[in-house]
Write an enzyme that holds these catalytic residues in place. Structure first.
Site, PDB file in Angstrom:
ATOM      1  N   ILE A  21       5.672  -1.525 -11.531  1.00  0.00           N
ATOM      2  CA  ILE A  21       4.378  -2.172 -11.343  1.00  0.00           C
ATOM      3  C   ILE A  21       3.287  -1.141 -11.098  1.00  0.00           C
ATOM      4  CG2 ILE A  21       3.076  -3.698  -9.806  1.00  0.00           C
ATOM      5  CD1 ILE A  21       5.664  -5.306  -9.407  1.00  0.00           C
ATOM      6  N   ASP A  48       5.573  12.064  -0.939  1.00  0.00           N
ATOM      7  CA  ASP A  48       6.455  11.126  -0.250  1.00  0.00           C
ATOM      8  C   ASP A  48       5.614  10.347   0.753  1.00  0.00           C
ATOM      9  OD1 ASP A  48       8.337   9.772   1.219  1.00  0.00           O
ATOM     10  OD2 ASP A  48       9.506  11.537   1.794  1.00  0.00           O
ATOM     11  N   ARG A 108      -3.957   3.705   7.495  1.00  0.00           N
ATOM     12  CA  ARG A 108      -4.566   4.454   8.599  1.00  0.00           C
ATOM     13  C   ARG A 108      -5.539   5.518   8.099  1.00  0.00           C
ATOM     14  NH1 ARG A 108      -0.572   7.383  12.719  1.00  0.00           N
ATOM     15  NH2 ARG A 108      -0.138   8.647  10.852  1.00  0.00           N
ATOM     16  N   TYR A 140      15.732  -3.956   3.130  1.00  0.00           N
ATOM     17  CA  TYR A 140      14.596  -4.144   2.224  1.00  0.00           C
ATOM     18  C   TYR A 140      13.743  -5.339   2.643  1.00  0.00           C
ATOM     19  CZ  TYR A 140      12.049  -5.055  -2.131  1.00  0.00           C
ATOM     20  OH  TYR A 140      11.059  -5.286  -3.068  1.00  0.00           O
ATOM     21  N   LYS A 144       9.796  -5.444   4.020  1.00  0.00           N
ATOM     22  CA  LYS A 144       8.776  -6.175   3.269  1.00  0.00           C
ATOM     23  C   LYS A 144       8.173  -7.313   4.083  1.00  0.00           C
ATOM     24  CE  LYS A 144       8.611  -4.027  -0.679  1.00  0.00           C
ATOM     25  NZ  LYS A 144       7.333  -3.472  -1.203  1.00  0.00           N
ATOM     26  N   THR A 175      11.702  -4.243 -12.975  1.00  0.00           N
ATOM     27  CA  THR A 175      11.423  -2.838 -12.713  1.00  0.00           C
ATOM     28  C   THR A 175      12.741  -2.067 -12.655  1.00  0.00           C
ATOM     29  OG1 THR A 175      11.562  -3.151 -10.326  1.00  0.00           O
ATOM     30  CG2 THR A 175       9.391  -3.450 -11.346  1.00  0.00           C
TER      31      THR A 175
END
Length: 230
Positions: A21, A48, A108, A140, A144, A175
């Site tokens: 995506i 990263d 942030r 996961y 999320k 994906t």
């Protein structure tokens, strides 16, 4: 009926922009005239998002070079499937580091820039697994799910400055990440029920959410449901 976007003069950050995506979004934003900065562990230079110092350096460099950041699509994510009683500490922390901490670190650093601009749009991604669950996806789904609370709280803070943040559940998307953890049985089940789509099909929703077309929308959780194939 055709909808087109003009992002000329805009600077857009896309994390996880080397594939899936994120890559489809980066291409579309460039085609719409934006200056796009891709951040990914598999891009050059490698970034990263789980490293707060790397994120700070990246965003400061974008600000110094371009003078602004108009939108950020925070698509970097990982998923590994392991039974909950077998998840090593390192695997759990890596999911949180990339999927949750990485979004927080970006927000942030972006917040003071966008507050000064009095404008900006941030988009992150949750998952349908937060509500339905699936064997092996505890790390996961937890990472999320936390993005929803993060998004809603940040939206309240940034609203007075004209800065928007929303979170999108994109639906089952083919994906490399999903194809890498699912088997043929699972994929066929989804195709026969909720349906699946290529990454490019998610892009129109993303472009809307970072464009002026959704200028009054913030703190929203958008669930993209697929139209069944005829």
């Amino acid at each position: 009926m055709r909808l087109e976007y003009d992002f000329s003069g805009s600077v857009i950050l896309v994390t996880g922009g080397a594939s899936g995506i994120g890559a489809a979004t980066a291409r579309a934003c460039e085609q719409a005239g934006a200056t796009v900065v891709v951040a990914d562990v598999n891009a050059s230079p490698s970034v990263d998002v789980g490293d707060p110092l790397a994120v700070r350096k990246l965003i400061r460099e974008i600000q110094e070079k371009h003078g602004r950041i108009d939108a950020a699509v925070l698509a970097a994510a990982i998923q590994k499937r392991t039974p909950v009683d077998e998840i090593p500490d390192a695997e759990w922390r890596r999911h949180m580091s990339v999927n949750l901490d990485g979004v927080f670190y970006c927000i942030r650093e972006l917040a003071p820039i966008m507050k000064r601009q009095r404008k900006g749009a941030i988009l992150s991604f949750t998952s349908g697994l937060v509500n339905m669950g699936w064997p092996g996806t505890a790390a996961y789904a937890a990472s999320k799910g936390a993005l929803i609370g993060l998004t809603k709280s940040v939206a309240q803070e940034l609203r007075p400055y004209g800065v928007r943040i929303n979170v999108l559940s994109p639906g089952l998307t083919n994906t490399a990440m999903f194809l890498g953890v699912s088997d043929e049985t699972e994929r066929k089940m989804y195709e026969a029920s909720v349906g699946t789509s290529p990454p490019e099909d998610v892009v129109p929703t993303i472009l809307h959410l970072i464009s002026d077309g959704s200028a009054s929308m913030t703190g929203a959780v958008i669930e993209r449901r697929l139209v069944p194939a005829k």
